[in-house]
Design an enzyme around this catalytic site. Sequence first.
Site, PDB file in Angstrom:
ATOM      1  N   GLU A  50      12.114   7.800  -0.423  1.00 28.11           N
ATOM      2  CA  GLU A  50      11.559   6.483  -0.117  1.00 28.11           C
ATOM      3  C   GLU A  50      10.868   6.052  -1.568  1.00 28.11           C
ATOM      4  OE1 GLU A  50       9.455   6.156   3.574  1.00 28.11           O
ATOM      5  OE2 GLU A  50       8.774   4.036   3.199  1.00 28.11           O
ATOM      6  N   GLU A  93      -0.722  10.487   4.146  1.00 35.56           N
ATOM      7  CA  GLU A  93      -0.222   9.176   4.813  1.00 35.56           C
ATOM      8  C   GLU A  93      -0.792   9.015   6.039  1.00 35.56           C
ATOM      9  OE1 GLU A  93       4.069   9.214   5.457  1.00 35.56           O
ATOM     10  OE2 GLU A  93       4.172   7.154   5.875  1.00 35.56           O
TER      11      GLU A  93
HETATM   12  C1  RAM Z   1       6.134   3.678   5.669  1.00 33.60           C
HETATM   13  C2  RAM Z   1       5.219   3.989   4.681  1.00 33.60           C
HETATM   14  C3  RAM Z   1       4.576   2.968   4.110  1.00 33.60           C
HETATM   15  C4  RAM Z   1       4.427   1.443   4.841  1.00 33.60           C
HETATM   16  C5  RAM Z   1       5.498   1.505   5.456  1.00 33.60           C
HETATM   17  C6  RAM Z   1       5.459   0.262   6.604  1.00 33.60           C
HETATM   18  O1  RAM Z   1       7.544   3.526   5.018  1.00 33.60           O
HETATM   19  O2  RAM Z   1       4.053   4.540   5.531  1.00 33.60           O
HETATM   20  O3  RAM Z   1       3.479   3.492   3.515  1.00 33.60           O
HETATM   21  O4  RAM Z   1       3.682   0.622   4.050  1.00 33.60           O
HETATM   22  O5  RAM Z   1       5.978   2.453   6.452  1.00 33.60           O
END
Ligand code: RAM
Length: 862
Positions: A471, A743
């Site tokens: 990502e 996260e």
């Molecule tokens: C995921 C990650 C990221 C967030 C998006 C919406 O890819 O948690 O931090 O901003 O979702």
Amino acid sequence: MTYAQKLSVIDLKVEHLKNPMAIETANPRFSWKIISPIKNTLQSSYEIRVGKNKASINLGKDLVWEATVSGDQSVLIKYNGAALHSKRRYFWQVRVKDNHGNTSAWSDAHFFQMGIGAMDWSAKWIKVAETDTSARSPIFRKEFSINKKLKSAMVYVTAKGLYEARINGQRISDTYFAPGWTSYKNHLQYQVYDVTTVLKNGINVFGVSLGNGWYKGRIGFGNQHNFYGDTRGLLLQLLVEYTDGTTETINSDESWKYAYGPIMASDIYDGEIYDARMEIAGWDNIGFKEDNKWNNVRIMEKGPEKLVAMAGPPVKKHEQFKALKIFKTPAGETVVDFGQNLVGWVMLKAKGAAGTKITLSHAEVLTKEGNFYTTNLRSAKAQDIYILKENTAQIFEPHFTFQGFRYVKIEGYPGELTPENVTAVALYSAMETTGKFVTSNALLNQLQHNIQWGQKGNFLDVPTDCPQRDERLGWTGDAQAFANTAAYNMDVSGFFTKWLKDVKADQLPNGAIPHVIPNVLGANDGASAGWADVATIIPWDMYVAYGDRQFLENQYESMRKWVDYISSTAKNNLWNSGFHFGDWLFYRPNDDNDGRAAVTDKYLIAQTFYAHSTQLLINAANVLGKQEDVAKYSTLLTNIKSAFVREYMTPTGRLVSGTQTAYVLALQFDMLPEQLRAACADRLVANIRDYGNHLTTGFLGTPYLCHVLTRFGHNDVAYDLLMQESYPSWLYPVKMGATTIWERWDGIKPDGSFQTPDMNSYNHYAYGAIGDWMYRTIAGINSVADNPGYKAVVIAPKPNGKITSASAELETVYGTVKSAWKLENGLLKLEVSIPANSKAKVILPDLTREIGSGTYYFESKI
Ligand code: RAM
């Protein structure tokens, strides 16, 4: 903190940068700091001179601008002299007078160099002759001669993909991941390197290798490649000036040769494969004859992109970590623990039989059994593979990839792996560290450490959500949540100056802002509340932190377009349509029978951000003197708030979502009638108490949670949340051994098992947004919006018996602000330092004082 014997001028910068190599604006802005041993020092005037030669500037000769100006402006003063010429280096110095009648000495001469104009590029884009489908890195080579005495030699270089440029066998700079990641179709950065002392008389050689990088490599979701283009290219121009006044240009052009080097594959997510047997000895140095067998390059069509000077700091190597432990896991694998989750790579020393293959895999965590765990990296291989040539000791490191890791699994290492053979290197954008924050509580200090490392790991040229899985994107919601904290910890003025250009460039024509910047997810994704609002939030935050109006000037149209976009989709002033991420990753326990999940209505959230963005636009319009817009958007704001009250609030002030996030956002953005706010804050407190002093907020509620509690008289509850050690809380991951911010609140559950591997990063700065409250409220260091950039500081620490001391320092554009307190014998004892040319208001429970620069001590009842 810098102490002065006498009034002096230090830390000279141009456009936030020290001795910048490529200034693009015709009127660059100058800043300096003043230090003085005397309290209450203000600059009363400055003299500045800018000239063409370092040697004569002291004599006031060959000047292009000279000015004596009264007043106390010492930050971002616009150049106002003769026209500056592209590619030219200028030297400058300042001296100041203060309000006590002292005059400083002239500062040392610093320089800035003007960028290269579009018309001055004579180099041609070059590429390989065949279709660029090889995973291998092409290497380009060109010899050239220097036959006269050099005055200066500057290389201007950029690439489609990533480049590593060498002259005579040596890397020409310590910059990595150049040219950096931007919205390439709009603008592509070039770098400038001074190679005057690198070139030799006689023959010299350029050797440049290219990698896929963000341009052509895998990026985004769904195995997407070639997002910006399918062909790597190089553009390089060397400008040489001789002492006899003549000049020469050496360009990338059809005379260059290329081959393929030992980098067999390289990709940001997947890692690098390097086969030392494929090294071509001497390829990047003089005396290499085999290039007669190399291929001739092809010329590449120039793309639509604009070449721009690099606006932010380059990525460099920083901390190095020795192996803390090398051990065998229960599964029998050899793993190195570096003790810190970091972003960068491992340098490996190895010697063995030709063809020996060593594989390095990277992981952030071990399973509860102690085994190596990579499932949360999803499809990112994050693997570096080295294949040895015959028995010579070599040091390996990757070139065009980076990994997020604390642990490295090593397979195939010949002989015994000892700590001397493995070193982890952190790489991130070279931002000056500006903040220090320490308290009497060790867990809190570890939290601060984790926030800083979350920042280091995710500020690698663009602000990313995570640095390890497939990502690593510039998620806008995460960036806006963390921006204020980031500006305390490090100087992010240049970093965000660069990234905001991409926010503007990738904004959709209708004003919507994509979820990630640079946008690699496609044009239909845009406009999620709290994500897209990055368009207004970061420019305003940066203006307040650095006092730089240009953040607002440059972004104003983008800010306005964003608010107008919301208005265009709103009905009756309600933003209640479209896709929204909502309060991402809020508290959502598995067994939800009693409705404990803290779900906040997504449109309620959207309405609060509609108001917030509109308010920030009004603020910006005020600063820029756009009174018509102030009036227009103030009316809109009143309507937005009325619509909120109508739709989402009962007459007694209960919100349709009774969650912490709903109350926090409504209170933070002043959505509610004044007379109902205190009762709402009480409801918020009751909710927190009901959850046993736990937060339940996600990405959008969390940054404001403690701010709202403190503002409405519940500072004790804010501390209860901060000091909470059980899930969900900030200290829970700390107790679980985290060295970065996670996260999710429960990335590792209390029983040691993991959250879903679908989305579980252990290096994600968003929840680190609490750092802003820690600096502002615990330490009490605040910038003031109507006198921004810490020209006026408010020092207002709000202690609480849960910690007995706290100390913070912040290197502002004026110099060091310090606030350090301890609780002793029922008293608050505070030390405050304010830099010269700034002032402060100190607000303590039982006293308020206005102070000038200098160091002061206060005592107050608690
Ligand atoms: C995921 C990650 C990221 C967030 C998006 C919406 O890819 O948690 O931090 O901003 O979702």
